[in-house]
Design a protein around this motif. Structure first.
Motif, short mmCIF file in Angstrom:
data_model
loop_
_atom_site.label_atom_id
_atom_site.label_comp_id
_atom_site.label_asym_id
_atom_site.label_seq_id
_atom_site.Cartn_x
_atom_site.Cartn_y
_atom_site.Cartn_z
N TYR A 74 28.37 -82.85 77.80
CA TYR A 74 28.81 -81.65 77.07
C TYR A 74 27.71 -80.60 77.05
CZ TYR A 74 31.07 -78.91 73.38
OH TYR A 74 31.67 -77.91 72.65
N ARG A 75 26.47 -81.02 76.73
CA ARG A 75 25.36 -80.06 76.71
C ARG A 75 25.20 -79.38 78.07
NH1 ARG A 75 21.66 -80.38 72.46
NH2 ARG A 75 21.68 -82.30 71.20
N THR A 76 25.24 -80.19 79.13
CA THR A 76 25.01 -79.64 80.46
C THR A 76 26.12 -78.68 80.87
OG1 THR A 76 23.86 -81.68 81.08
CG2 THR A 76 24.62 -80.28 82.87
N SER A 77 27.36 -79.01 80.53
CA SER A 77 28.47 -78.13 80.90
C SER A 77 28.39 -76.80 80.18
CB SER A 77 29.81 -78.81 80.60
OG SER A 77 30.03 -78.97 79.21
N LYS A 78 27.96 -76.80 78.92
CA LYS A 78 27.85 -75.55 78.18
C LYS A 78 26.64 -74.73 78.64
CE LYS A 78 31.45 -75.84 75.45
NZ LYS A 78 32.58 -74.89 75.58
N ALA A 79 25.56 -75.41 79.00
CA ALA A 79 24.41 -74.69 79.56
C ALA A 79 24.80 -74.03 80.88
CB ALA A 79 23.24 -75.65 79.77
N ALA A 80 25.61 -74.74 81.68
CA ALA A 80 26.09 -74.17 82.94
C ALA A 80 26.99 -72.96 82.68
CB ALA A 80 26.83 -75.22 83.74
N LEU A 81 27.85 -73.07 81.68
CA LEU A 81 28.71 -71.94 81.32
C LEU A 81 27.87 -70.73 80.96
CD1 LEU A 81 31.35 -70.54 80.39
CD2 LEU A 81 31.01 -71.63 78.16
N ASN A 82 26.83 -70.93 80.15
CA ASN A 82 25.98 -69.81 79.75
C ASN A 82 25.36 -69.12 80.96
OD1 ASN A 82 26.57 -70.58 77.14
ND2 ASN A 82 24.61 -71.59 76.78
N GLN A 83 24.90 -69.91 81.92
CA GLN A 83 24.30 -69.34 83.12
C GLN A 83 25.33 -68.57 83.95
OE1 GLN A 83 21.84 -68.05 84.63
NE2 GLN A 83 20.65 -69.78 85.43
N LEU A 84 26.52 -69.13 84.08
CA LEU A 84 27.58 -68.46 84.83
C LEU A 84 27.93 -67.11 84.21
CD1 LEU A 84 29.80 -71.59 85.45
CD2 LEU A 84 28.92 -70.11 87.26
N LEU A 85 28.07 -67.07 82.88
CA LEU A 85 28.40 -65.82 82.22
C LEU A 85 27.26 -64.81 82.32
CD1 LEU A 85 30.22 -67.11 78.99
CD2 LEU A 85 31.25 -66.23 81.10
N HIS A 86 26.04 -65.30 82.21
CA HIS A 86 24.89 -64.40 82.31
C HIS A 86 24.83 -63.76 83.69
CE1 HIS A 86 20.95 -62.85 81.18
NE2 HIS A 86 20.48 -63.27 82.36
N GLY A 87 25.03 -64.57 84.73
CA GLY A 87 25.01 -64.02 86.08
C GLY A 87 26.16 -63.06 86.33
N ALA A 88 27.35 -63.40 85.83
CA ALA A 88 28.50 -62.52 86.02
C ALA A 88 28.31 -61.20 85.29
CB ALA A 88 29.77 -63.21 85.52
N ALA A 89 27.64 -61.24 84.14
CA ALA A 89 27.39 -60.00 83.39
C ALA A 89 26.51 -59.05 84.19
CB ALA A 89 26.75 -60.33 82.05
N ILE A 90 25.55 -59.61 84.90
CA ILE A 90 24.67 -58.78 85.74
C ILE A 90 25.46 -58.14 86.87
CG2 ILE A 90 22.71 -58.81 87.32
CD1 ILE A 90 21.57 -61.10 85.57
N GLU A 91 26.25 -58.96 87.57
CA GLU A 91 27.02 -58.44 88.69
C GLU A 91 28.07 -57.42 88.26
OE1 GLU A 91 30.36 -59.92 91.96
OE2 GLU A 91 29.09 -61.41 90.97
N LEU A 92 28.91 -57.78 87.29
CA LEU A 92 29.99 -56.89 86.89
C LEU A 92 29.48 -55.67 86.14
CD1 LEU A 92 32.74 -59.46 85.84
CD2 LEU A 92 32.55 -58.15 87.96
N GLY A 93 28.28 -55.78 85.55
CA GLY A 93 27.72 -54.63 84.86
C GLY A 93 27.43 -53.47 85.78
N ARG A 94 27.32 -53.75 87.08
CA ARG A 94 27.06 -52.67 88.05
C ARG A 94 28.31 -51.82 88.27
NH1 ARG A 94 24.77 -57.31 91.35
NH2 ARG A 94 22.59 -57.47 90.69
N SER A 95 29.47 -52.42 88.17
CA SER A 95 30.72 -51.69 88.40
C SER A 95 31.46 -51.36 87.11
CB SER A 95 31.65 -52.51 89.32
OG SER A 95 31.88 -53.80 88.77
N HIS A 96 31.21 -52.16 86.06
CA HIS A 96 31.87 -51.97 84.77
C HIS A 96 30.78 -51.64 83.73
CE1 HIS A 96 34.72 -54.30 87.15
NE2 HIS A 96 35.67 -54.05 86.27
N LYS A 97 30.40 -50.40 83.67
CA LYS A 97 29.24 -50.00 82.88
C LYS A 97 29.40 -50.24 81.38
CE LYS A 97 27.18 -48.34 86.55
NZ LYS A 97 26.01 -49.04 87.14
N GLN A 98 30.63 -50.32 80.90
CA GLN A 98 30.85 -50.50 79.47
C GLN A 98 31.36 -51.90 79.12
OE1 GLN A 98 32.65 -46.88 77.49
NE2 GLN A 98 33.01 -46.28 79.62
N LEU A 99 31.22 -52.82 80.06
CA LEU A 99 31.70 -54.18 79.86
C LEU A 99 30.68 -55.02 79.09
CD1 LEU A 99 33.69 -56.54 80.50
CD2 LEU A 99 32.43 -56.84 82.66
#
Length: 221
Positions: free
Chosen positions: A139-164
């Motif tokens: 459970y810990r590992t899956s949630k840590a992985a989720l956090n990393q996935l969301l963090h990375g996606a925020a960086i990528e999508l933040g380039r095209s979705h400035k108010q996201l």
């Protein structure tokens, strides 16, 4: 409700669960038009990419808020000797891969010209920096992985979705069947939903990709 009073369009993934149902109800109270999907009612399986793609294909955008409230706990391991590949795979598929697939296929629904929000339920036990007890490996590992996935996606999508804003949110211990075996004090689902949406509403694009609890405090990675 008349159309001019709708606060926005929202999707809740897992809206038949304890927290998901409360999130949907709170969003509707706030004036959102909500589309809910779940595995038990709609066959929407977050671990199956074809199911995710098909389930989201029929939703017309733009969508102002997407909340992934699905998740699985399983039987938390107390020792390494209890760890199994099957449990790790199950936890990762539901808790990490599932929200990532939702975001992958829902990204096209998010507007680029105005504020939008995407959140998924994480858990404090997914914090590596806050782990002083050990155990609960899958459970810990899956949630840590989720956090990393969301963090990375925020960086990528933040380039095209400035108010996201994308956020991993810890709801606290909520009184649902998910936590039935835990005797500690619990939040009512309605209280947790209200707090989580207040936190999400208060975040800025500069905070996108972060990990926050239901009181709005940032949790260490």
């Amino acid at each position: 409700m008349t159309e001019d009073k709708v606060a926005g369009q929202a999707i809740v993934i897992g809206d038949t669960g304890g927290i998901g149902a409360a999130i949907r109800a709170e969003l509707e109270t706030r004036g959102f038009a909500v589309t809910g999907v779940s595995r038990s009612r709609d066959g929407f399986d977050v671990t199956d990419e074809r199911s995710v793609e098909a389930g989201l294909r029929g939703i017309a955008g733009p969508v102002d808020l997407i909340f992934v409230a699905s998740g699985a706990l399983g039987t938390p391991e107390k020792a390494l000797s209890q760890l199994t590949p099957e449990e790790m795979q199950t936890q990762f598929a539901v808790n990490a891969m599932g929200p990532a697939l939702v975001l992958k296929h829902a990204a096209g629904l998010l507007p680029r010209d105005r504020p939008a929000r995407f959140a998924a339920l994480s858990a404090r036990v997914g914090s590596i920096g806050d782990n002083g007890l050990g155990g609960w490996y899958s459970y810990r590992t899956s949630k840590a992985a989720l956090n990393q996935l969301l963090h990375g996606a925020a960086i990528e999508l933040g380039r095209s979705h400035k108010q996201l804003v994308i956020a991993a949110l810890h709801p606290g211990t909520v009184d649902t069947p998910f936590t039935a075996d835990y005797p500690r004090d619990k939040l009512a689902p309605e209280d947790a939903a209200r707090r989580l949406l207040d936190v999400l509403d208060g975040l800025t694009p500069a905070q996108s990709g972060g990990f926050y609890d239901h009181a709005g405090k940032e949790i260490p990675w």
